[in-house]
Design an enzyme around this catalytic site. Structure first.
Site, PDB file in Angstrom:
ATOM      1  N   THR A   1       1.627  -4.722   4.071  1.00  0.00           N
ATOM      2  CA  THR A   1       1.445  -5.145   5.460  1.00  0.00           C
ATOM      3  C   THR A   1       0.771  -6.514   5.587  1.00  0.00           C
ATOM      4  O   THR A   1       0.881  -7.158   6.627  1.00  0.00           O
ATOM      5  CB  THR A   1       0.613  -4.105   6.238  1.00  0.00           C
ATOM      6  OG1 THR A   1      -0.669  -3.984   5.622  1.00  0.00           O
ATOM      7  CG2 THR A   1       1.306  -2.761   6.279  1.00  0.00           C
ATOM      8  N   ASP A   2       0.069  -6.957   4.530  1.00  0.00           N
ATOM      9  CA  ASP A   2      -0.691  -8.215   4.651  1.00  0.00           C
ATOM     10  C   ASP A   2       0.196  -9.405   5.039  1.00  0.00           C
ATOM     11  O   ASP A   2      -0.211 -10.248   5.839  1.00  0.00           O
ATOM     12  CB  ASP A   2      -1.412  -8.533   3.339  1.00  0.00           C
ATOM     13  CG  ASP A   2      -2.596  -7.599   3.082  1.00  0.00           C
ATOM     14  OD1 ASP A   2      -2.944  -6.819   3.980  1.00  0.00           O
ATOM     15  OD2 ASP A   2      -3.164  -7.664   1.975  1.00  0.00           O
TER      16      ASP A   2
ATOM     17  N   THR B   1       0.817  -1.220   0.000  1.00  0.00           N
ATOM     18  CA  THR B   1       0.000   0.000   0.000  1.00  0.00           C
ATOM     19  C   THR B   1       0.844   1.261   0.000  1.00  0.00           C
ATOM     20  O   THR B   1       0.464   2.273  -0.587  1.00  0.00           O
ATOM     21  CB  THR B   1      -0.940  -0.023   1.226  1.00  0.00           C
ATOM     22  OG1 THR B   1      -1.833  -1.123   1.059  1.00  0.00           O
ATOM     23  CG2 THR B   1      -1.758   1.242   1.354  1.00  0.00           C
TER      24      THR B   1
END
Ligand code: ASP
Length: 360
Positions: A117-118, A40
């Site tokens: 971040t996932d 992101t």
């Protein structure tokens, strides 16, 4: 692609001695490498796409951070630009090689990795296991895209570089640092799907907090578990699926995994590492075929413990030769088993000893 970004603003004229001094000072700043992989932090919502998509190059990302050039000389390696849901273990093995080579350079103070971040906590954990350098390696990213008002990316990147400069003597290994909070790679978990305060370390606690250029330390990380991979590991890593136990699960997915080439399995059990009878039977079949089988738990705190002796209880699993995952969630246990198999082969004694280090 490798880019060196002096990031010093407009060049000074020879007659401007004040500017000269400032340039000289900047030339003496510590060197920090930033390896960008996407996520992101490097995404934007563009016309024609269903949502946020990769859009910002590594260099552009770094250029967007005010104040960075005042604290460090930044080198950017624009490795890839992927949403982290697309990352494969082979991408992380490659990333580890890149970071290791950068850390080997004496003039480099440490490395920041930008990542989605996932799956950031998994990636950071794998690098923590594989890297042996004492220099700081900081994973960071963003929960808001580069096109969102109030994007958290630039601040997180600035903090990550600051952390490299402020934590050179701490020997923290790899950390996950967002929103000012520093998490050891082993305990970091993404806990909120959309909020900027998403990574926590549960009962282990944050290692520290960054604010206004200062670092406050709260905790020390647990002893690092390390695997030394030597040689060329560009080959496909072993296939190790994760199977989840749940009320009424019957082991059919484990059997399917056995029939479709699994080289090891990780079962995410319940409680202190327990499964139901049917799942237990399927796990025994995997053991009979000689596969390493690891039991983890869905519970975010505590560790897998051999407490229960009934069919499928943790004590029965341990007796049957199933490896206990300690405090690792299934996705991190899978990566440890993967590199354990790559390093030691299917050697039950060595794999058990490796996971045993999680209980030190
Ligand atoms: N889907 C994004 C990723 O993991 C989420 C993020 O980076 O925050 O790449």
């Amino acid at each position: 692609m490798f880019v060196f970004l002096p990031l010093f603003g407009a060049p000074a004229t020879a007659s401007d001695s004040a500017a000269d001094t400032s340039e000289n000072k900047k030339a003496e700043l510590p060197r920090v490498a930033i390896v960008t992989t996407g996520g992101t932090i490097a995404e934007k919502v563009g016309c024609g796409s269903a949502g946020a998509v990769p859009a910002v190059s590594g260099s552009a990302l770094v250029q967007s951070v005010p104040g960075l050039s005042d604290i460090a000389r930044i080198e950017v390696t624009d490795l890839m630009n992927e949403d982290s849901s697309q990352m494969k273990p082979s991408d992380w093995l490659h990333l580890h090689c890149i970071v290791r080579h950068i850390l080997d350079r004496e003039e480099i103070s440490g490395v920041v990795v930008t990542h989605g971040t996932d799956t950031m906590a998994e990636a950071a954990f794998l690098l923590d296991v594989l890297l042996t350098s004492n220099k700081p390696v900081v994973f960071t990213g963003a929960m808001r895209t580069a096109s969102d008002a109030g994007s958290d990316g630039p601040g997180n990147l600035l903090n990550a570089v600051r952390q490299v400069l402020l934590s050179s003597d701490r020997n923290w290994g790899v950390t996950v640092t967002l929103n000012g909070y520093i998490n050891a790679a082993r305990s970091a978990r993404k806990t909120q799907t959309t909020n900027v305060q998403t990574f926590t370390s549960g009962e282990k606690g944050y290692l520290g907090y960054l604010y206004d250029g200062q670092l406050v330390q709260f905790n020390q990380p647990a002893q690092r578990v390390q695997v030394e991979l030597t040689g060329n590991h560009s080959a496909t890593p072993p296939y190790i699926p994760i199977l989840k136990d749940y009320s009424g699960s019957d082991g059919r997915f484990i059997r399917h995994a056995l029939e479709t080439g699994a080289q090891g399995i990780v079962v995410e059990g319940v409680g202190a590492g327990n499964v139901n009878r049917e799942t237990y039977q399927a796990m025994l079949e995997a053991k009979k075929r000689g596969l390493p089988v690891v039991i983890a738990t869905r519970v975010p705190n505590g560790s897998v413990e051999p407490v229960y002796g009934d069919e499928g209880g943790g004590a029965a699993l341990k007796k049957a030769g199933v490896i206990l995952a300690g405090d690792l969630p299934a996705e991190k246990a899978r990566l440890l088993l993967m590199v354990g198999l790559m390093r030691y082969g299917n050697d039950p004694g060595k794999l058990n000893a490796l996971f045993g280090e999680l209980y030190r």
